[in-house]
Write an enzyme that holds these catalytic residues in place. Structure first.
Site, PDB file in Angstrom:
ATOM      1  N   ASP B 392       0.775  -1.230  -0.024  1.00 34.50           N
ATOM      2  CA  ASP B 392      -0.024   0.203  -0.057  1.00 34.50           C
ATOM      3  C   ASP B 392       0.895   1.112  -0.051  1.00 34.50           C
ATOM      4  O   ASP B 392       1.901   1.044   0.333  1.00 34.50           O
ATOM      5  CB  ASP B 392      -0.977  -0.156   1.273  1.00 34.50           C
ATOM      6  CG  ASP B 392      -1.799   1.126   1.375  1.00 34.50           C
ATOM      7  OD1 ASP B 392      -2.361   1.720   0.525  1.00 34.50           O
ATOM      8  OD2 ASP B 392      -1.976   1.841   2.986  1.00 34.50           O
ATOM      9  N   LYS B 544     -16.122  19.618  -0.159  1.00 32.31           N
ATOM     10  CA  LYS B 544     -14.882  19.211  -0.438  1.00 32.31           C
ATOM     11  C   LYS B 544     -14.420  17.677  -1.004  1.00 32.31           C
ATOM     12  O   LYS B 544     -15.504  16.868  -0.480  1.00 32.31           O
ATOM     13  CB  LYS B 544     -13.825  19.605   0.436  1.00 32.31           C
ATOM     14  CG  LYS B 544     -13.874  18.517   1.559  1.00 32.31           C
ATOM     15  CD  LYS B 544     -12.850  18.598   2.619  1.00 32.31           C
ATOM     16  CE  LYS B 544     -12.915  17.749   3.787  1.00 32.31           C
ATOM     17  NZ  LYS B 544     -12.416  18.064   5.013  1.00 32.31           N
ATOM     18  N   ARG B 753      -5.389   4.367  -8.082  1.00 28.08           N
ATOM     19  CA  ARG B 753      -6.823   4.111  -7.935  1.00 28.08           C
ATOM     20  C   ARG B 753      -7.532   2.965  -7.884  1.00 28.08           C
ATOM     21  O   ARG B 753      -8.426   2.541  -8.869  1.00 28.08           O
ATOM     22  CB  ARG B 753      -7.248   4.973  -9.313  1.00 28.08           C
ATOM     23  CG  ARG B 753      -6.866   6.482  -9.408  1.00 28.08           C
ATOM     24  CD  ARG B 753      -7.790   7.141  -8.668  1.00 28.08           C
ATOM     25  NE  ARG B 753      -7.941   8.422  -8.878  1.00 28.08           N
ATOM     26  CZ  ARG B 753      -7.921   9.617  -8.033  1.00 28.08           C
ATOM     27  NH1 ARG B 753      -7.776   9.164  -6.917  1.00 28.08           N
ATOM     28  NH2 ARG B 753      -7.749  10.842  -8.214  1.00 28.08           N
ATOM     29  N   ASN B 782      -8.445  -0.860   4.355  1.00 26.51           N
ATOM     30  CA  ASN B 782      -8.810  -1.244   2.881  1.00 26.51           C
ATOM     31  C   ASN B 782      -7.494  -2.080   2.276  1.00 26.51           C
ATOM     32  O   ASN B 782      -7.677  -2.618   1.105  1.00 26.51           O
ATOM     33  CB  ASN B 782      -8.779   0.202   1.874  1.00 26.51           C
ATOM     34  CG  ASN B 782      -7.274   0.972   2.155  1.00 26.51           C
ATOM     35  OD1 ASN B 782      -6.559   0.761   3.141  1.00 26.51           O
ATOM     36  ND2 ASN B 782      -7.016   1.937   1.215  1.00 26.51           N
TER      37      ASN B 782
END
Lengths: 352, 1087
Positions: B392, B544, B753, B782
């Site tokens: 990661d 935002k 992505r 994640n």
């Protein structure tokens, strides 16, 4: 070892800085370098060589004589006779002549040898009761089930000593005769001290006597089916050599590891002439009381006479094996040296 | 504690009525008593034994034991098997029992915690285990929540309360929970006692962030969400007290539902070992077969005649049946080729290696006070075989400490100049330097003010003000914290929030905004908004979010500003910064009313609520005006480029899988030296359709072909960057091989992505097509899927909670520790395990095959060569500890060397040290040794006598000689194999030899014989045999013949084909210097 310390602060959980935990224990890391391996090989070859030569010289001084009497000479008749089980009770004696070319110097040992007799079968070796032979009264009266089918006879009387090992005990006997100019002289044999000290004094004991005689102690037991005499009458001359501590029985009970073996029968009694220096050269005969049947298992029987050195009887294998090994190690050492010298990359080619 | 669990069919919907135990009992919901322990005193033995006998190895030995109890085939006493088996079973049982004892203790402690339960209108103290579904319980500040409860009311205004969920998900920031407004007024026990609402909700599940239910009360329906729930394991904070209705209790709570065991991972060595053990079983059956045939022939030819001396056993009536029995007897004797101690020893060694990882000071981060932890103890040697690392980015390669670095306001870019804080509430640690921006704030530029106002309002940060001016922000993500802190330093200080208001200090003035709605963030929306009404009454939406999603939602009027800001965003991204775009929208009262109505409607929906909400949010986040953009820097962790360089030198391929945008990812790639300017080409694949991705991959392939053609090797280095949407196509079954071959030809691969699922898919792809060991490293929730699907999962315990750590096999605080974990610990573990296995198989073949040769001399009667005690103790006493010590402590090169020469890692990747070939070499050596150990004593002893004329050819002397020779030969062999003689190795090697002689003399002693004559019939053997010079000459000869060829081969191999490790070993290495090591074990980066 892994207990959490009750320290506080930012290093509270820092592992201990011990050599063990950090895998930094002082250690010796040997390497197979040429300077260590090659001298070792040469040294090993040298040691083996010296040992081999020494052993060979020692063995040269020992002598051995084997006389196979299975069907030789007059024993042929006995051999045929023993083929028939119904003649088991009949005595058969035969004689074999042989001559000794070179005198046997020093102690001379007489063995009986058997070939193709498997004392090392699993069920055969299990078929004995060490408790009984240790003189335990309970085992005397009810032998271990391992002894089956030689634990009790048809009438249910316990057999002593029980089991297949004892039952198959070798029962030929020999008389050695030396023919001098003056006529035949019986070679005196000592038939005692044939066993390990521990066997005679620890492993095998007669049942407690309690003022009884040996036959009384063995009352209520019977002899093994193949025996002609009960266990307390094995040695008619020496009452102390009877029962479970009879030397011949003990020798037999120490089972051989391989099917061809020899067992000690006796040794030369050297007190009187002409046997003080051993067996002189000349003609001999051996008179055999031929009892043990071998034809069932295609076996052979022999009488062996040897002298011994410090490492035992005549044994050519050991010195030769040492000499051959020494030669091979030397050869390896030379090859290794050449390879190391010619092709070795002993740290020289670090660049690649 | 004994809990009773009613067995009911899985529920489809849960119905809970407050204060009505009788009604709730109908459903037989689980009580709040938890049992994590597996056994109690009565069930321990049967259950634990049952579990242990599910292991194939244990069952096999049980089978052997049963065989041994059949007298006709029992070639060995039953205790030769039962002693090791009992030892192994009891070691495992003791371990299980201790584990379970601690579980019992913690269960007891948890179940006996006190909780206040509302019973018949009054609060009573009850143990946790007696709390029932439907009870109303009172919680006080800093108490643990006893079960999953629906928040009814709190002591704070608006039914708010704060919880900390560290035990649940590891996040330490506080979270807000709010009761639904109708129950918020029920503040005292009397009102609550009369509360009779009924909750209908989903059945128990393990989703921590989701809850869906409805409250029926006074003929009305109220939707319930996760926002109204307090989960078991949370701690109540900053709230005096609160009341809740128990919905899920005990094993149904989300905490307990989440505590399932993760998938059990096995190493490749494990799999190889199992294959080999099967082969050995086959070998065993073959040997048994050969010997059985031999037995048939022997019994027919000789045994039949020998019957007068030894009649066949009663059931045996012909030689074939005898051969059949002999087969099983030999299976018993030869079973030691697969010793039971193998599996236990392997586990012990792995456990030891895990401790060494935990103890390593050089993997301790003093800054965060975290030591490395081997959470799985069964994978260590696999660490030495890793070929692919999937990493990661955020928090793994970077520190995940965000600093506000640059911003673009109304087309003007600011950043990186000097700055002195202008207000007393500023965070003293903040450093963002731009005089111009400060100026524009002071001047009162409306865009700048609006920019910072947005930052101070649009977030979910909680504040804690201990004393005036001492503000502490608690943010769920560090990005948010950084932005709010930035606004604070520019004079727009977020002070506090309630569910309906946000209070800020704007340029010294306190302003309170009423908070109308929060349109929260998720991974799909990639944006968040707030709708606030300022004191003047104007309603404004602040938003935002990721620039890509925001740009689509802007008013198209000011294209110039949009394009300038986009340029800035690209510029920031190219610097490796994380960017966000900011926008706002004014709402009229009518618009707000209309939307608010539709929002309420969507909120109340019970099905597809989230989708409906998202659609509503989408409706209002339109037509916005761009304010500017922010750029946040996430610094690289210390030592990341060096680690990556070192790992690539060790031939490990590193793939970065990140959720960041392409520019950011590429940039991080450059800054951590994954991508370099020397690279021939950085290939970027970013097609959106199947065709375009396929086309791009094909063209890369042809490009490679052109490169390869001249000399058939790929010259130059390539890197591949692929984006998430292209990856989705590339991972399709028909394209994955193409993608894989391209990706594997590249030196570095960066996927940007990507979604968590895609991360796992990429790992699975490599696992499927390459027979390579994969390692995934990550720090966030994640990364969990990737960590779980890789062979080895590594969790970085950093800023983002501990979910990744909980799912991981190894965890530590810094990415750079990975080099030590792999190159030092992994390498050593692999080396040790391989050496251990080689030796283990060798020693057992040498031991066992002697019986095979003896079979040819003893009429194939399954007579053993050795004493039965020797057979029992050989594996567990005489030879176990030296090889364990080697497996535990061996080092071929010191740790610094393996970091200096990363190529030393290669043998593990190529699986060179233990494979089928090595296995065959080991067992060949073992069989050779057994031949020597049988035939040398045979040849010497069969004709030998003692010096007093007593023959030495008796079985017992032969057994003692062979056994002694065997122990000496295998001890010399372990001495040769041991490359690192610590004090333990010395103690164990010499101790084992010593123990052999001591135990042998003890077993052959008179005392034992007198008590058990039939068992200890070797009495007097040791002294009679071992005093004979010829026996020692035999042993010496056998040892020389066994060892010399091995020594010669090793020397030749070392001389002609030295491995890198051999060469490194030969280097004169400086001895360990404590001062240097203190430097090496240095702390983490000073900030």
């Amino acid at each position: 070892m892994g207990k959490e310390k009750s320290k506080s602060g930012p290093l509270a959980r820092r592992p201990d800085n011990s050599a063990f935990k950090q895998q930094r224990l002082p250690a010796w890391s040997p390497m197979l370098t040429a300077s260590a391996v090659l001298p070792f090989f040469y040294l090993l070859a040298l040691i083996c060589m010296l040992l081999g030569v020494w052993l060979l010289l020692t063995v040269q001084n020992t002598q051995e004589m084997k006389v196979d009497y299975t069907e030789a000479g007059s024993c042929n008749l006995c051999f045929e006779m023993r083929k028939n089980v119904s003649n088991a009770g009949q005595r058969c004696t035969c004689m074999i002549m042989f001559s000794i070319e070179k005198a046997f110097k020093g102690d001379v040992f007489i063995y009986y040898g058997l070939r193709n007799f498997h004392q090392n079968l699993r069920r055969y070796m299990d078929s004995r009761d060490d408790g009984q032979m240790l003189g335990r009264k309970s085992n005397l009266k009810s032998p271990s089930s391992y002894c089956k089918p030689f634990d009790v006879d048809e009438k249910g009387v316990p057999i002593a000593p029980c089991g297949a090992v004892a039952n198959s005990m070798f029962n030929d006997s020999f008389i050695l005769t030396y023919y001098t100019i003056n006529g035949p002289t019986v070679v005196p044999l000592l038939r005692k001290g044939l066993t390990w000290y521990t066997d005679k004094n620890v492993k095998y004991r007669n049942p407690k006597m309690d003022n009884l005689t040996l036959p009384e102690v063995f009352e209520g037991t019977t002899r093994p089916p193949y025996w002609q005499k009960p266990v307390y009458q094995l040695d008619p001359f020496d009452p102390n050599n009877n029962g479970f501590i009879n030397d011949d029985l003990l020798v037999w009970m120490r089972e051989a590891a391989f099917p061809n073996f020899k067992k000690l029968y006796g040794f030369l009694y050297r007190a009187n002439k002409p046997f003080t220096k051993g067996l002189p050269a000349g003609n001999y005969s051996v008179t055999i009381s031929y009892n043990f049947p071998v034809q069932y298992f295609k076996g052979r029987k022999e009488v062996v006479l040897t002298t011994v050195s410090w490492f035992g009887g005549q044994n050519h294998f050991l010195p030769i094996a040492y000499l051959v090994t020494s030669g091979l190690i030397l050869l390896t050492a030379v090859v290794l040296t050449v390879v190391w010298w010619k092709f070795g990359k002993d740290g020289k080619n670090m660049a690649d | 504690v004994v809990c009773f669990f009613p067995f009911v069919s899985p529920e489809e919907e849960r119905k809970v009525k407050a204060n009505d135990r009788e009604y709730n009992e109908k459903f037989q919901y689980a009580s709040n008593c938890i049992v994590t322990s597996k056994y109690n005193i009565v069930t321990f033995l049967p259950v634990n034994l049952f579990e242990q006998f599910q292991e194939v190895a244990n069952t096999y030995f049980l089978f052997l034991l049963i065989l041994q109890l059949i007298p006709q085939i029992s070639s060995l006493s039953w205790f030769t098997t039962i002693v090791p088996l009992a030892l192994v079973l009891s070691i495992t049982a003791v371990k299980d029992a201790t584990d379970d004892y601690f579980r019992h203790k913690s269960d007891n402690q948890v179940n006996n915690r006190e909780s206040q339960v509302l019973i018949r209108g009054s609060l009573q103290n009850e143990k946790w285990m007696n709390v029932r579904v439907g009870d109303i319980i009172k919680l006080e500040n800093n108490q643990f929540v006893a079960a999953d409860v629906l928040l009814l009311s709190t002591s704070e205004p608006h039914g708010l309360c704060y919880i900390e969920t560290a035990e649940l998900d590891g996040e330490t920031n506080m979270k807000v929970r709010q009761s639904i407004s109708v129950t918020a007024e029920l503040c005292d026990p009397n009102h609550l006692a009369s509360f009779d609402g009924e909750v209908m909700c989903e059945p128990p599940n393990n989703k921590l962030d989701r809850f869906c239910g409805t409250l029926y009360w006074r003929e009305k329906k109220y939707p319930l969400t996760n926002q109204n729930m307090l989960l078991r394991g949370c701690v109540l904070r900053n709230t005096e007290a609160c009341y809740g209705l128990v919905i899920f209790a005990g094993p149904d709570t989300k905490l307990m539902q989440n505590s399932g065991r993760t998938k059990f991972k096995r190493t490749s060595i494990d799999r190889l070992m199992n294959t080999l053990v099967l082969w050995i079983f086959g070998f065993l059956v073959c040997m048994g077969g050969i010997l059985a045939v031999g037995n048939a022939i022997w019994e027919k030819e000789v045994g039949f005649l020998f019957q007068s001396f030894l009649p066949w056993d009663p059931p045996v009536d012909n030689f074939l049946f005898s051969a059949f029995l002999s087969f099983w007897s030999y299976v018993i004797i030869l079973n030691t080729v697969v010793p039971i101690s193998l599996y236990v020893s392997v586990e012990v060694i792995r456990l030891g290696h895990s401790y060494f990882i935990n103890w390593d000071q050089q993997m301790f981060c003093s800054q965060c006070n975290t030591a490395a932890e081997a959470r799985t103890t069964t994978l260590n040697e696999e660490l030495g075989q890793v070929e692919y690392i999937f990493s990661d980015k955020t928090g793994t390669l970077t520190q995940n400490i965000m600093t506000f670095n640059k911003c673009s306001i109304n087309g003007q870019s600011y950043g990186m100049l000097n700055f002195t804080p202008l207000n007393p509430l500023a965070d003293p640690n903040f450093c963002f330097y731009d005089e111009k921006l400060l100026e524009s704030v002071k001047v009162g530029d409306s865009h700048t003010h609006e920019f910072f106002r947005l930052l101070s309002l649009c977030h979910t940060v909680m504040s804690e003000e201990k004393s005036e001016g001492e503000l502490v922000y608690k943010a769920q993500s560090p990005d948010e914290g950084a932005l709010v802190t930035a606004a604070r330093n520019f004079g727009f200080v977020f002070r506090s929030r309630t569910p309906g208001t946000i209070t800020t200090t704007e340029m010294g003035q306190t302003v309170t905004y009423s908070l109308l709605a929060i349109l929260d963030f998720n991974n799909i929306r990639k944006r968040m908004s707030v709708i606030v009404r300022n004191p003047e009454g104007r309603i404004r939406l602040y938003c935002k979010g990721a620039d890509t999603v925001l740009v689509e939602r802007l008013q198209p009027c000011n294209q110039e500003l949009i394009s300038i800001t986009s340029d800035h965003l690209n510029e920031y991204a190219a610097d490796g910064l994380r960017t966000l775009a900011l926008a706002y929208r004014d709402l009229s009262e009518e618009e707000w009313e209309a939307w608010s109505e539709s929002h309420r409607f969507a909120d109340k929906a019970t099905d597809c609520r989230e989708d409906r909400l998202a659609a509503t949010y989408d409706k209002i986040e339109q037509e916005m005006l761009l304010l500017g953009a922010t750029a946040i820097e996430d610094k690289l962790q210390e030592g990341v480029p060096e680690t990556i360089a070192l790992l690539s030198l060790a031939n490990i391929k590193i793939w970065v899988l990140t959720g960041d945008k392409q520019e950011t990812a590429v940039n991080i790639g450059y800054s951590c030296k994954m991508l370099t300017d020397d690279m021939t080409e950085v290939i970027i694949i970013s097609g959106h359709t199947v065709q375009s991705v396929r086309h791009e991959l094909r063209s890369v392939f042809f490009f490679f072909l052109v490169q390869i053609l001249p000399n058939l090797i790929i010259s130059g280095e390539f890197a591949l960057v692929i984006s998430g949407h292209s990856l989705a196509h590339a991972l399709e079954p028909d394209m994955e091989e193409e993608f894989l071959s391209t990706a594997c030809a590249c030196k570095a691969v960066i996927c940007c992505r990507v979604t968590p699922l895609q991360k796992a898919q990429v790992v699975e792809l490599i696992k499927k097509h390459k027979k390579a060991v994969t390692l995934a490293v990550g720090d966030g929730a994640n990364d969990v899927s990737m960590i779980k699907s890789a062979h080895i999962g590594v969790g970085i315990s950093g800023q983002e909670g501990i979910q990744a750590v909980l799912a991981s096999d190894y965890s530590f605080a810094q990415f750079r520790f990975l080099q030590r974990l792999l190159l030092v610990h992994g390498r050593w573990s692999y080396l040790r395990m391989c050496r251990f296995l080689c030796y283990f198989f060798y020693k057992n073949f040498a031991f066992t095959m002697v019986h095979f040769w003896f079979g040819f001399f003893c009429g194939f009667s399954a007579q053993t060569v050795y004493d039965q005690f020797f057979i029992t103790l050989y594996n567990i006493v005489y030879t176990s500890l030296p090889v364990l010590a080697m497996g535990m402590f061996d080092q071929d090169v010191p740790d610094q060397r393996s970091l200096e020469y990363p190529k030393l890692y290669e043998p593990g990747q190529l699986n060179l040290l233990f494979n089928k070939r090595e296995f065959f070499i080991c067992i060949t050596q073992g069989i050779y040794t057994s031949v020597v150990l049988f035939f040398v004593p045979y040849a010497v002893l069969s004709d030998a006598t003692q010096s007093n004329g007593v023959p030495l050819a008796d079985y017992q002397s032969f057994a003692v000689t062979t056994a002694t020779a065997l122990v000496i030969v295998v001890s010399v062999q372990i001495a040769l194999d041991t490359g690192f003689w610590t004090v333990f190795n010395h103690v164990f090697v010499w101790g084992s030899l010593g123990s052999f002689f001591t135990i042998m003399f003890a077993l052959h002693s008179q005392t034992l014989f007198r008590n058990l004559p039939n068992q200890f019939h070797f009495v007097g053997n040791a002294q009679n045999t071992l005093l004979q010079p010829v026996v020692w000459l035999t042993i010496a000869l056998a040892t020389a013949i066994c060892i010399v060829p091995v020594l010669a081969f090793r020397f030749l191999k070392l001389d002609l084909k030295p491995q890198l490790s051999d060469t490194v070993r030969k280097l004169k290495f400086s001895f360990y210097d404590p001062s240097v090591s203190a430097l090496l074990s240095s702390q983490c980066v000073p900030l």
